[in-house]
Motif scaffolding. Structure first.
Motif, PDB file in Angstrom:
ATOM      1  N   ASN A 123       0.832  -1.216   0.000  1.00  0.00           N
ATOM      2  CA  ASN A 123       0.000   0.000   0.000  1.00  0.00           C
ATOM      3  C   ASN A 123       0.860   1.258   0.000  1.00  0.00           C
ATOM      4  OD1 ASN A 123      -2.213  -1.705   0.155  1.00  0.00           O
ATOM      5  ND2 ASN A 123      -2.413  -1.521   2.365  1.00  0.00           N
ATOM      6  N   LEU A 124       1.951   1.217   0.764  1.00  0.00           N
ATOM      7  CA  LEU A 124       2.841   2.378   0.817  1.00  0.00           C
ATOM      8  C   LEU A 124       3.469   2.645  -0.546  1.00  0.00           C
ATOM      9  CD1 LEU A 124       4.344   4.569   2.393  1.00  0.00           C
ATOM     10  CD2 LEU A 124       6.068   2.852   2.995  1.00  0.00           C
ATOM     11  N   LEU A 125       3.943   1.603  -1.227  1.00  0.00           N
ATOM     12  CA  LEU A 125       4.558   1.782  -2.542  1.00  0.00           C
ATOM     13  C   LEU A 125       3.569   2.381  -3.542  1.00  0.00           C
ATOM     14  CD1 LEU A 125       6.566  -1.573  -2.854  1.00  0.00           C
ATOM     15  CD2 LEU A 125       7.497   0.715  -2.456  1.00  0.00           C
ATOM     16  N   ILE A 126       2.340   1.898  -3.513  1.00  0.00           N
ATOM     17  CA  ILE A 126       1.325   2.397  -4.454  1.00  0.00           C
ATOM     18  C   ILE A 126       1.011   3.868  -4.187  1.00  0.00           C
ATOM     19  CG2 ILE A 126      -1.097   2.181  -5.150  1.00  0.00           C
ATOM     20  CD1 ILE A 126      -0.764  -0.870  -4.605  1.00  0.00           C
ATOM     21  N   CYS A 127       0.817   4.213  -2.916  1.00  0.00           N
ATOM     22  CA  CYS A 127       0.470   5.600  -2.593  1.00  0.00           C
ATOM     23  C   CYS A 127       1.645   6.546  -2.805  1.00  0.00           C
ATOM     24  CB  CYS A 127      -0.043   5.685  -1.156  1.00  0.00           C
ATOM     25  SG  CYS A 127      -1.723   5.059  -0.960  1.00  0.00           S
ATOM     26  N   LEU A 128       2.857   6.081  -2.528  1.00  0.00           N
ATOM     27  CA  LEU A 128       4.031   6.906  -2.835  1.00  0.00           C
ATOM     28  C   LEU A 128       4.119   7.179  -4.331  1.00  0.00           C
ATOM     29  CD1 LEU A 128       6.914   5.524  -0.558  1.00  0.00           C
ATOM     30  CD2 LEU A 128       5.805   7.767  -0.433  1.00  0.00           C
ATOM     31  N   GLY A 129       3.829   6.151  -5.127  1.00  0.00           N
ATOM     32  CA  GLY A 129       3.828   6.345  -6.575  1.00  0.00           C
ATOM     33  C   GLY A 129       2.827   7.389  -7.009  1.00  0.00           C
ATOM     34  N   MET A 130       1.624   7.316  -6.475  1.00  0.00           N
ATOM     35  CA  MET A 130       0.608   8.315  -6.815  1.00  0.00           C
ATOM     36  C   MET A 130       1.076   9.713  -6.436  1.00  0.00           C
ATOM     37  SD  MET A 130      -2.824   6.265  -5.569  1.00  0.00           S
ATOM     38  CE  MET A 130      -3.896   7.660  -5.883  1.00  0.00           C
ATOM     39  N   GLY A 131       1.686   9.838  -5.239  1.00  0.00           N
ATOM     40  CA  GLY A 131       2.147  11.147  -4.783  1.00  0.00           C
ATOM     41  C   GLY A 131       3.317  11.692  -5.575  1.00  0.00           C
ATOM     42  N   LEU A 132       4.117  10.795  -6.164  1.00  0.00           N
ATOM     43  CA  LEU A 132       5.261  11.229  -6.967  1.00  0.00           C
ATOM     44  C   LEU A 132       4.888  11.505  -8.423  1.00  0.00           C
ATOM     45  CD1 LEU A 132       7.958   8.754  -5.574  1.00  0.00           C
ATOM     46  CD2 LEU A 132       7.869  11.241  -5.217  1.00  0.00           C
ATOM     47  N   SER A 133       3.668  11.169  -8.803  1.00  0.00           N
ATOM     48  CA  SER A 133       3.207  11.440 -10.168  1.00  0.00           C
ATOM     49  C   SER A 133       2.784  12.908 -10.286  1.00  0.00           C
ATOM     50  CB  SER A 133       2.019  10.531 -10.500  1.00  0.00           C
ATOM     51  OG  SER A 133       0.845  10.990  -9.849  1.00  0.00           O
ATOM     52  N   PRO A 134       2.609  13.401 -11.504  1.00  0.00           N
ATOM     53  CA  PRO A 134       2.177  14.794 -11.673  1.00  0.00           C
ATOM     54  C   PRO A 134       0.691  15.001 -11.367  1.00  0.00           C
ATOM     55  CG  PRO A 134       3.272  13.919 -13.656  1.00  0.00           C
ATOM     56  CD  PRO A 134       2.924  12.765 -12.791  1.00  0.00           C
ATOM     57  N   TYR A 135      -0.029  13.951 -10.994  1.00  0.00           N
ATOM     58  CA  TYR A 135      -1.487  14.031 -10.933  1.00  0.00           C
ATOM     59  C   TYR A 135      -2.073  14.120  -9.526  1.00  0.00           C
ATOM     60  CZ  TYR A 135      -0.302  12.103 -15.473  1.00  0.00           C
ATOM     61  OH  TYR A 135       0.277  11.893 -16.700  1.00  0.00           O
ATOM     62  N   VAL A 136      -1.339  13.641  -8.526  1.00  0.00           N
ATOM     63  CA  VAL A 136      -1.857  13.627  -7.154  1.00  0.00           C
ATOM     64  C   VAL A 136      -0.814  14.222  -6.217  1.00  0.00           C
ATOM     65  CG1 VAL A 136      -2.742  12.185  -5.275  1.00  0.00           C
ATOM     66  CG2 VAL A 136      -3.220  11.553  -7.643  1.00  0.00           C
ATOM     67  N   ARG A 137      -1.226  15.137  -5.373  1.00  0.00           N
ATOM     68  CA  ARG A 137      -0.325  15.719  -4.383  1.00  0.00           C
ATOM     69  C   ARG A 137       0.103  14.641  -3.378  1.00  0.00           C
ATOM     70  NH1 ARG A 137      -0.747  21.373  -3.261  1.00  0.00           N
ATOM     71  NH2 ARG A 137      -0.438  20.808  -1.065  1.00  0.00           N
ATOM     72  N   MET A 138       1.367  14.721  -2.935  1.00  0.00           N
ATOM     73  CA  MET A 138       1.873  13.715  -2.000  1.00  0.00           C
ATOM     74  C   MET A 138       1.116  13.750  -0.679  1.00  0.00           C
ATOM     75  SD  MET A 138       3.940  11.218  -1.361  1.00  0.00           S
ATOM     76  CE  MET A 138       5.310  11.239  -2.523  1.00  0.00           C
ATOM     77  N   ASP A 139       0.795  14.950  -0.179  1.00  0.00           N
ATOM     78  CA  ASP A 139       0.104  15.031   1.110  1.00  0.00           C
ATOM     79  C   ASP A 139      -1.281  14.389   1.029  1.00  0.00           C
ATOM     80  OD1 ASP A 139      -0.810  17.010  -0.593  1.00  0.00           O
ATOM     81  OD2 ASP A 139      -0.758  18.628   0.882  1.00  0.00           O
ATOM     82  N   ILE A 140      -1.960  14.548  -0.094  1.00  0.00           N
ATOM     83  CA  ILE A 140      -3.287  13.955  -0.247  1.00  0.00           C
ATOM     84  C   ILE A 140      -3.178  12.440  -0.400  1.00  0.00           C
ATOM     85  CG2 ILE A 140      -5.300  13.832  -1.769  1.00  0.00           C
ATOM     86  CD1 ILE A 140      -4.980  16.807  -2.298  1.00  0.00           C
ATOM     87  N   ALA A 141      -2.172  11.974  -1.148  1.00  0.00           N
ATOM     88  CA  ALA A 141      -1.971  10.532  -1.313  1.00  0.00           C
ATOM     89  C   ALA A 141      -1.698   9.869   0.035  1.00  0.00           C
ATOM     90  CB  ALA A 141      -0.824  10.264  -2.276  1.00  0.00           C
ATOM     91  N   LEU A 142      -0.865  10.500   0.872  1.00  0.00           N
ATOM     92  CA  LEU A 142      -0.534   9.930   2.178  1.00  0.00           C
ATOM     93  C   LEU A 142      -1.723  10.020   3.142  1.00  0.00           C
ATOM     94  CD1 LEU A 142       3.142  11.151   2.675  1.00  0.00           C
ATOM     95  CD2 LEU A 142       2.330   8.914   1.925  1.00  0.00           C
ATOM     96  N   LEU A 143      -2.553  11.042   2.985  1.00  0.00           N
ATOM     97  CA  LEU A 143      -3.763  11.136   3.804  1.00  0.00           C
ATOM     98  C   LEU A 143      -4.709   9.976   3.483  1.00  0.00           C
ATOM     99  CD1 LEU A 143      -5.373  12.840   5.875  1.00  0.00           C
ATOM    100  CD2 LEU A 143      -6.410  14.028   3.926  1.00  0.00           C
ATOM    101  N   ALA A 144      -4.838   9.671   2.195  1.00  0.00           N
ATOM    102  CA  ALA A 144      -5.672   8.525   1.793  1.00  0.00           C
ATOM    103  C   ALA A 144      -5.093   7.226   2.345  1.00  0.00           C
ATOM    104  CB  ALA A 144      -5.771   8.459   0.270  1.00  0.00           C
ATOM    105  N   LEU A 145      -3.756   7.100   2.322  1.00  0.00           N
ATOM    106  CA  LEU A 145      -3.114   5.910   2.871  1.00  0.00           C
ATOM    107  C   LEU A 145      -3.408   5.769   4.367  1.00  0.00           C
ATOM    108  CD1 LEU A 145      -1.127   3.519   2.536  1.00  0.00           C
ATOM    109  CD2 LEU A 145       0.722   5.129   3.060  1.00  0.00           C
TER     110      LEU A 145
END
Length: 252
Positions: A123-145
């Motif tokens: 789960n951490l790897l997937i959410c980190l990937g989303m946060g490192l992409s141009p489409y999702v902010r890292m803080d929001i991705a980690l909040l969802a995690l």
């Protein structure tokens, strides 16, 4: 000399489920279709493939999703790689336990422990990937995690108390999460995710989507926590009232 209250607490025993395995319950939206697919797949897994190999394959899938998302900084086409990683993650995460049960080589304690702890890494790897992409902010991705893991913790603690491990909660489970993310990736590829400014923050519609997911996770966590705690309190109060006067435990 220790206070009486301390002695009472130290000597008291807390009832704990002593089962070596728990009942798995999956009432997710796609659970029925998923069970049929897994039953078909598990019969076709090569003999050399073990449950541990599938667990490792799932982590490789999560890592592939991370890599795919990072590479989207150069091309949106790598979203397909991220989605493929999610499919691999589903295969490894869902097939390992099913394969062990199909071959009758279950290791209930080891399997339960490994599966639930490895999920944290995936789960951490997937959410980190989303946060490192141009489409999702890292803080929001980690909040969802954090919200997703709050529900996972609730499910694991409830399994210890009740002996029932709910893979899905309120009809939602890991498979639905992966499908939603794959749908989001596909939508981004075909329609893009232009940035806009909201409350002084640069965001995309993907940020709003993931933020709503996080809010849903935390809302479900609070609701489930409150309702199950109330249910346990009623059960234990009823048991207390039914105990003979001389056998009732003293309140600490």
């Amino acid at each position: 000399m220790k206070p009486a209250a301390y002695s009472a607490i130290a000597s008291s025993t807390i009832p704990f489920n002593q089962q070596t395995s728990v009942i798995r319950i999956n009432n997710s939206l796609v659970g029925a279709v998923e069970r049929k697919a897994l039953a078909w797949l598990v019969r076709r897994v090569p003999a050399r493939m073990t449950p541990d190999t599938l667990t490792a394959f799932g982590i490789v899938g999560a890592a592939l999703t991370l890599v795919g998302y990072v590479l989207t900084a150069w091309s949106a086409g790598f979203l397909w790689l991220a989605s493929l990683g999610l499919v691999f993650h589903w295969l490894g995460d869902s097939l390992d336990g099913n394969l062990a049960r199909f071959r009758k080589i279950e290791r209930p304690k080891y399997g339960y422990f490994l599966d639930q702890t490895i999920d944290v890494i995936g789960n951490l790897l997937i959410c980190l990937g989303m946060g490192l992409s141009p489409y999702v902010r890292m803080d929001i991705a980690l909040l969802a995690l954090a919200g997703y893991h709050a529900l996972s913790i609730y499910s694991l603690v409830k399994a210890c108390v009740s002996g029932e491990f709910h893979i899905s909660l309120v009809g939602w489970g890991p498979t639905e999460m992966r499908l939603l993310i794959i749908l989001m990736n596909t939508t981004i590829f075909f329609f893009g995710a232009p940035e806009f400014v909201f409350a002084g923050l640069s965001m995309t519609w993907c940020d709003i989507t993931v933020l709503l997911m996080a809010a849903g996770f935390f809302a479900a966590f609070v609701h489930l926590l409150a309702s199950y705690a109330a249910e346990l309190a009623r059960e234990e109060r009823r048991s207390y009232d039914e105990e003979p006067q001389g056998r009732r435990p003293r309140a600490i």
